[in-house]
Write a protein that holds these residues in place. Structure first.
Motif, PDB file in Angstrom:
ATOM      1  N   ARG A 191       0.820  -1.214   0.000  1.00  0.00           N
ATOM      2  CA  ARG A 191       0.000   0.000   0.000  1.00  0.00           C
ATOM      3  C   ARG A 191       0.853   1.264   0.000  1.00  0.00           C
ATOM      4  O   ARG A 191       0.338   2.371   0.139  1.00  0.00           O
ATOM      5  CB  ARG A 191      -0.914   0.010   1.225  1.00  0.00           C
ATOM      6  N   GLU A 192       2.161   1.123  -0.125  1.00  0.00           N
ATOM      7  CA  GLU A 192       3.055   2.265  -0.085  1.00  0.00           C
ATOM      8  C   GLU A 192       4.296   1.979  -0.921  1.00  0.00           C
ATOM      9  O   GLU A 192       4.638   0.823  -1.163  1.00  0.00           O
ATOM     10  CB  GLU A 192       3.470   2.585   1.350  1.00  0.00           C
ATOM     11  N   PHE A 193       4.959   3.040  -1.366  1.00  0.00           N
ATOM     12  CA  PHE A 193       6.270   2.873  -1.982  1.00  0.00           C
ATOM     13  C   PHE A 193       7.289   2.547  -0.903  1.00  0.00           C
ATOM     14  O   PHE A 193       8.162   1.729  -1.082  1.00  0.00           O
ATOM     15  CB  PHE A 193       6.694   4.156  -2.711  1.00  0.00           C
ATOM     16  N   ARG A 205       3.956  14.226  -1.524  1.00  0.00           N
ATOM     17  CA  ARG A 205       5.146  14.032  -2.342  1.00  0.00           C
ATOM     18  C   ARG A 205       4.977  12.865  -3.303  1.00  0.00           C
ATOM     19  O   ARG A 205       5.332  12.937  -4.467  1.00  0.00           O
ATOM     20  CB  ARG A 205       6.350  13.791  -1.413  1.00  0.00           C
ATOM     21  N   MET A 206       4.416  11.753  -2.822  1.00  0.00           N
ATOM     22  CA  MET A 206       4.272  10.572  -3.668  1.00  0.00           C
ATOM     23  C   MET A 206       3.238   9.636  -3.056  1.00  0.00           C
ATOM     24  O   MET A 206       3.573   8.738  -2.289  1.00  0.00           O
ATOM     25  CB  MET A 206       5.610   9.849  -3.822  1.00  0.00           C
ATOM     26  N   GLU A 207       1.963   9.847  -3.366  1.00  0.00           N
ATOM     27  CA  GLU A 207       0.923   8.943  -2.880  1.00  0.00           C
ATOM     28  C   GLU A 207       0.985   7.625  -3.653  1.00  0.00           C
ATOM     29  O   GLU A 207       1.030   7.617  -4.882  1.00  0.00           O
ATOM     30  CB  GLU A 207      -0.462   9.560  -3.063  1.00  0.00           C
ATOM     31  N   ASP A 236       7.539   7.805  -0.378  1.00  0.00           N
ATOM     32  CA  ASP A 236       6.440   8.486   0.296  1.00  0.00           C
ATOM     33  C   ASP A 236       6.654   8.676   1.797  1.00  0.00           C
ATOM     34  O   ASP A 236       6.291   9.704   2.350  1.00  0.00           O
ATOM     35  CB  ASP A 236       5.105   7.771   0.037  1.00  0.00           C
ATOM     36  N   PHE A 237       7.253   7.703   2.469  1.00  0.00           N
ATOM     37  CA  PHE A 237       7.386   7.789   3.927  1.00  0.00           C
ATOM     38  C   PHE A 237       8.837   7.813   4.415  1.00  0.00           C
ATOM     39  O   PHE A 237       9.078   7.740   5.619  1.00  0.00           O
ATOM     40  CB  PHE A 237       6.654   6.614   4.584  1.00  0.00           C
ATOM     41  N   ASP A 238       9.796   7.894   3.490  1.00  0.00           N
ATOM     42  CA  ASP A 238      11.216   7.872   3.872  1.00  0.00           C
ATOM     43  C   ASP A 238      11.572   6.618   4.663  1.00  0.00           C
ATOM     44  O   ASP A 238      12.448   6.644   5.534  1.00  0.00           O
ATOM     45  CB  ASP A 238      11.592   9.109   4.704  1.00  0.00           C
TER      46      ASP A 238
END
Length: 393
Positions: free
Chosen positions: A145-147, A298-300, A151-153
């Protein structure tokens, strides 16, 4: 270990063990909750969590879901201090990985005792699901569900080769929540794992916006951080004020997650135009009194807030990056602006301030667009088909 053995709500179908990672009810957990709500009529769920309290735990209890509370650590964390990264990685290898190994053995007992059919991991940042799959031989479906990095560092505490190698070896299917996520991981993961795309599903909202505000009201939601891009929205407000516009306002909803001095400094320039609302639990109502939503992240990876806004009948102005690009049709259900181009974001906001009648027109199209593609029924049925197919093999 704590296990609640209430009836999970279904006597037929699959027995599914879900590995979750959050204490709060953020986007990933809300998407998981929607899936459980829809599928628990036919299937039984056990949910593994590290937390024996908090909104996520309480929500599972309210639904009489089997809960297994076991402590485990994430194998991906934020790289806040690069100089400390070698120590974090060493701690993972010497302490935290061993802790997860022991936890996996305990959860494996639950899997065997309850004849669980399938293990389902709700996020890339935890490795408990793959450990349990390796121990029990049960099928494992992993939801990305995320890069992670973009997206979240968040970065793996092991090498990339080890990280993706273990994923590919111990996973049957990886569900990506956008084509952008799929494209990132397609060439990285080898082994038996197959990748597919299933967009997140969202429940139909109880309230829709009527667009009766005297001033155009923009809304941006999410934890206040650099990754979520609230600074873009504030800078765009400042640009619009320079152009002479005052018949609008910006609502900023979300808890502050970092000391963001630049945002505070820029917001002070036009404080009367910007309202910081803090953490809100009444988002359906908030959207019902809003006209346009901004998604400046930044990047969804997908963009749950984008779909929720559309379903409420609100156009979305989003950053042309990540999964947001796949959700917005320029000029039809919203607008896109290029990353870093604050003047372009202000241009798109100005367009709707000058032509408020278009807001309702675009919002109506957005609601139909999202209803046809992103309701939970569509998403959950596809995921159910994956679960059933994996358990056949």
């Amino acid at each position: 270990m704590e296990e609640l053995q209430e009836d999970g709500g279904a006597g037929q179908g699959l027995k599914i063990l879900v590995v979750a990672h959050e204490k709060e009810l953020n986007g990933a957990s809300l998407s998981l909750l929607d899936i459980i709500d829809y599928l628990s009529v036919r299937h039984q769920f056990w949910v593994v969590t590290s937390y024996g309290d908090g909104p996520f735990y309480e929500t599972m209890k309210e639904r009489n879901i089997h809960i297994v509370v076991q402590p485990f650590e994430r194998w991906m964390v934020r790289k806040n201090h690069p100089l400390k990264w070698p120590l974090k990685s060493l701690r993972w290898r010497l302490i935290e990985s061993n802790k997860n190994r022991k936890t996996a053995y305990e959860i494996a007992k639950v899997i065997q005792e309850n004849n669980i059919d399938l293990i389902y991991t709700n996020t890339r940042v935890i490795d408990i699901g793959l450990r349990c799959a390796r121990l029990t031989g049960k099928p494992h479906v992993w939801h990305f569900r995320e890069f992670g990095e973009e997206d979240f560092d968040m970065y793996p505490l092991v090498t990339a080769r080890e990280h993706f190698g273990r994923i590919g070896k111990n996973t049957d299917v990886i569900i990506c929540n956008s084509r952008a996520v799929y494209a990132k991981f397609l060439k990285k993961i080898h082994g038996k794992a197959k990748l597919c795309v299933v967009y997140n599903g969202v429940a139909k909202p109880e309230q829709k916006s009527q667009h009766t505000n005297e001033k155009v009201r923009f809304l941006i939601t999410g934890r206040i951080s650099r990754a979520k891009g609230q600074l873009d929205a504030v800078l765009a407000v400042n640009e619009l004020v320079k152009r002479g516009y005052t018949e609008f306002e910006l609502l900023v909803a979300g808890p502050q997650s970092e000391n963001y001095l630049e945002l505070q400094r820029e917001a002070e320039k036009n404080r009367g135009m910007i309202k910081f609302l803090g953490m809100r639990t009444d988002m359906p109502y908030l959207r019902s009194i809003t006209d346009v939503e901004l998604v400046c992240s930044r990047m969804e990876a997908f963009g749950r807030v984008t779909v929720e806004a559309m379903l409420a009948g609100n156009p979305v102005i989003g950053k042309n990056a990540g999964g947001t690009t796949e959700l917005i049709e320029e000029g039809k259900n919203g607008f896109l602006y290029e990353p870093g181009n604050i003047k372009e974001l202000a241009d798109k906001m100005e367009k709707l301030i000058k032509e408020p009648a278009r807001i309702k027109e675009i919002g109506e199209y957005a609601a139909e667009y999202a209803k046809d593609r992103f309701l939970i029924e569509v998403c959950a049925k596809k995921i159910e088909e994956i679960f059933i197919e994996v358990c056949k093999n």
